[in-house]
Design a protein around this motif. Structure first.
Motif, PDB file in Angstrom:
ATOM      1  N   LYS A   2       0.817  -1.217   0.000  1.00  0.00           N
ATOM      2  CA  LYS A   2       0.000   0.000   0.000  1.00  0.00           C
ATOM      3  C   LYS A   2       0.850   1.266   0.000  1.00  0.00           C
ATOM      4  N   GLU A   8     -16.791  -3.864   1.503  1.00  0.00           N
ATOM      5  CA  GLU A   8     -17.026  -4.524   2.792  1.00  0.00           C
ATOM      6  C   GLU A   8     -17.853  -5.790   2.625  1.00  0.00           C
ATOM      7  N   GLU A  21     -16.104  -8.837   1.772  1.00  0.00           N
ATOM      8  CA  GLU A  21     -15.074  -9.269   2.726  1.00  0.00           C
ATOM      9  C   GLU A  21     -13.721  -9.429   2.049  1.00  0.00           C
ATOM     10  N   PRO A  65      -9.793  -9.272   1.186  1.00  0.00           N
ATOM     11  CA  PRO A  65      -8.602  -9.546   2.000  1.00  0.00           C
ATOM     12  C   PRO A  65      -7.977  -8.234   2.477  1.00  0.00           C
ATOM     13  N   GLU A  66      -7.229  -8.313   3.536  1.00  0.00           N
ATOM     14  CA  GLU A  66      -6.646  -7.122   4.161  1.00  0.00           C
ATOM     15  C   GLU A  66      -5.812  -6.318   3.181  1.00  0.00           C
ATOM     16  N   ARG A 112      -8.124  -3.949   1.183  1.00  0.00           N
ATOM     17  CA  ARG A 112      -8.880  -2.921   1.916  1.00  0.00           C
ATOM     18  C   ARG A 112      -8.061  -1.649   2.086  1.00  0.00           C
ATOM     19  N   ASN A 140      -6.569   0.181   0.150  1.00  0.00           N
ATOM     20  CA  ASN A 140      -5.307   0.254  -0.585  1.00  0.00           C
ATOM     21  C   ASN A 140      -5.341   1.476  -1.508  1.00  0.00           C
TER      22      ASN A 140
END
Lengths: 433, 203
Positions: free
Chosen positions: A174, B181, B184, B186-187, B190, B192
């Motif tokens: 990121k 959301e 769901e 992946p981390e 989210r 990014n």
């Protein structure tokens, strides 16, 4: 249907069918975003000559790729000739048709696996592949050809693109502006990124895990285990178990020699193979140091014996010495970027790849450090302590390239078409093939 | 060691028909070769001094030589013992500086890189057509302007990035936050910033 609805619909489609491919020297990682992590296959292939034994086992293919190839080793007489690792130092040679055949087969098998899981709306994956930052143009072209060919056969590639591996790492982390130092088995690339990879500032060194392996193998020989020194797996395990990164090599070695018991270690590689380093524990620091500074005098004897023969990289008119210390490579790369972003870049350095993944055993904190601490220390020493240098490890060294690929597949606009000069954009069915 | 190197260098130049000049100024040995004056600096490298350390030492000697003796001689050389190419600066560095490289080994002196004439070159070689100079100057000015413009653009880009874009210009919510959301994600997907960055790209 409004534009927004269309966008949402398309986005939903991408969520299901964004697909990433990381072509690494050792492993090919591939799969859809939906799965959250990729599947992994060894980047290797076995060409099979006709054999009654294989026919008996129901094998009628002429080429077997990935881990499946290993299963057939015993059935094939001339493994050495037929077993092909297609990539070396992140590159597949231009005219090496056998190697390209393996990459094509690995790619095809990946799609065949995931095609089984698609729904009725499936019209092809949005595929982003990652190659080394110094991959030559023909590798890009060849991958475009391969994906177009597979789509014609299987109808699985709606759009395809290629990005450099360090850019993928920055995306997974990121970070829009940073320096990615990616160290793989065969090479180490320092890539400054500022929304785009700054191609002219990339510095590549032809060294990586292979050099640490070579030192580890020599140590095994010195310890009287020549038999294990020629076994790739044993060497790698030994390296991972004992390797340490010294903060200052000379100091660490001299302290270790003064008090050998502190760094002595016994490693059990198998039930029959236990290695006791006895008073040679100081060797452990050589394994961690070699990626950072193979030019250190301590490696001279290894260079003379040909254990470390690191080739220089030619980038444009410039020859970059393979033994250039890592902090010098970072400084060299930063100096090729615009003045206004240099401080930003130095404040976000990301180390990626297995070569930076070293532990610091309890009790040795004064001698050994992790890779970010070492990098920061070397840069501060090189630049003076008043520069804000920040270094961190990628959160997921194994899969970060693949993660960056699937984010790219998810977000790149559909009408952003492949641009030959920039090597960016979608290479699309119906437009390009 | 130093004396042995000096002797070998002296023999080499005398065998080429040069005349020794005594005492040498700013160098370890000096010779007259036809109309040209040749200066030689001898660099002694210890046995343990190899690789980048040795190359650094030679590079420093080269700079020192250019600084102190380039006005006094037509040609300059560095003389080193035989240490292998890895312990020396690249030949291109010598060529760029004009300093020649002599390697002294068991079999005598080998001229690895010839020295370039530093002054008193034939005027035909030095003369540059005036229109060429004008064009180079114009190009230099153009590059300077482009560099300045590039820096301004980067600055502007930084400013734009740190400020919120106007409503109309903001990237379309990448299929809306609720969708992210709901699925769901992946981390690593989210929040990014690359999702917005990439959605702006156009062909």
């Amino acid at each position: 249907m409004s534009g927004q609805q269309l966008a949402s619909e398309e986005y939903r489609y991408r969520l299901k069918y964004a697909y990433g491919e990381d072509y690494g020297t050792r492993f090919f990682k591939y799969g859809t975003l939906r799965k959250g992590k990729p599947r992994v296959k060894s980047n290797v292939g076995l060409f099979i000559e006709e054999s009654y034994l294989l026919k008996f086992f129901g094998v009628d293919k002429r080429i077997v790729v990935g881990d499946e190839a290993i299963r057939y080793f015993a059935s094939v007489d001339t493994v050495g000739k037929n077993l092909v690792y297609p990539m070396s130092d992140g590159e597949v040679r231009r005219g090496d048709e056998r190697a390209w055949k393996i990459e094509e087969e690995l790619t095809r098998e990946g799609f065949e696996e995931f095609k089984k899981e698609v729904e009725s709306d499936f019209d092809g994956f949005y595929v982003t592949a990652a190659l080394s930052a110094i991959a030559p143009d023909y590798m890009y072209e060849r991958l475009l050809e391969i994906h177009a060919k597979i789509d014609r056969e299987l109808g699985v590639v709606k759009a395809f693109t290629v990005i450099p591996q360090p850019l993928a790492v920055a995306i997974a982390e990121k970070e829009l502006s940073c320096i990615v130092v990616e160290s793989g088995h065969g090479n180490t690339q320092v890539t400054p990124i500022h929304s785009y990879p700054i191609r002219e500032a990339v510095v590549a060194l032809y060294r990586g895990g292979a050099e640490a392996d070579a030192i580890a193998a020599e140590i095994l020989k010195d310890l009287g285990h020549s038999d294990l020194a020629s076994d790739e797996l044993a060497v790698r395990r030994f390296k991972e178990e004992v390797g340490l990164i010294p903060l200052e090599l000379n100091e660490a070695v001299s302290k270790a020699k003064e008090n050998p018991e502190r760094v002595r270690v016994k490693v059990k590689l198998s039930a029959l193979d236990v290695i006791d380093m006895e008073d040679k524990g100081w060797y452990r620091f050589l394994i961690g140091e070699v990626v950072f500074n193979p030019a250190h005098e301590i490696f001279e004897s290894y260079r003379k014996r040909g254990v470390l023969s690191i080739r220089d990289a030619r980038q444009g008119d410039e020859v970059i010495e393979g033994t250039l210390p890592l902090e010098e490579a970072v400084v060299k790369a930063v100096l090729k970027t615009p003045f206004s972003i240099r401080n930003t870049l130095l404040s976000k350095i990301i180390l990626s790849g297995g070569n930076f993944n070293w532990r610091v055993p309890k009790g040795l904190e004064d001698l050994a450090v992790d890779a970010p601490t070492k990098m920061k220390y070397c840069l501060n020493k090189r630049l003076g302590g008043d520069i804000n240098v920040s270094v961190r490890l990628t959160q997921d060294p194994q899969f970060s390239v693949w993660k960056g690929c699937v984010v790219w597949s998810l977000a790149l606009p559909d009408d952003y078409h492949w641009n030959e000069r920039r090597r960016e954009g979608w290479f699309k069915r119906g437009v390009h093939y | 060691m130093e004396e042995r190197l000096k002797r070998a260098v002296r023999d080499y130049f005398l065998s080429r028909g040069c005349e020794e000049i005594e005492p040498p100024k700013g160098v370890d040995a000096a010779f007259r070769e036809g109309e040209n004056l040749v200066g030689v600096k001898v660099v002694v490298l210890d046995v343990g001094m190899v690789g980048l350390v040795a190359a650094k030492r030679v590079r420093e000697a080269m700079l020192e030589l250019l600084k102190e003796a380039s006005g006094l001689y037509d040609k300059l050389y560095i003389a080193v013992p035989e240490v292998g190419y890895r312990s020396l600066p690249l030949p291109s560095e010598f060529r760029r500086s004009g300093v020649g490289l002599l390697e002294v080994g068991e079999k005598g002196v080998v001229e690895r890189v010839p020295a370039r004439l530093l002054k008193g070159r034939p005027p035909t070689q030095l003369r540059v057509p005036p229109e060429f100079e004008t064009r180079v100057k114009a190009l230099e000015e153009r590059v300077a302007r482009l560099e300045q413009r590039l820096n301004e653009l980067y600055k502007l880009l930084e400013e734009l990035r740190s400020s919120r874009p106007p409503e109309g210009l903001r990237a379309p919510p990448p299929a809306s936050a609720e969708l992210l959301e709901a699925e769901e994600l992946p981390e690593f997907v989210r929040d990014n910033p690359w999702l917005v960055e990439l959605s702006k790209r156009r062909g």
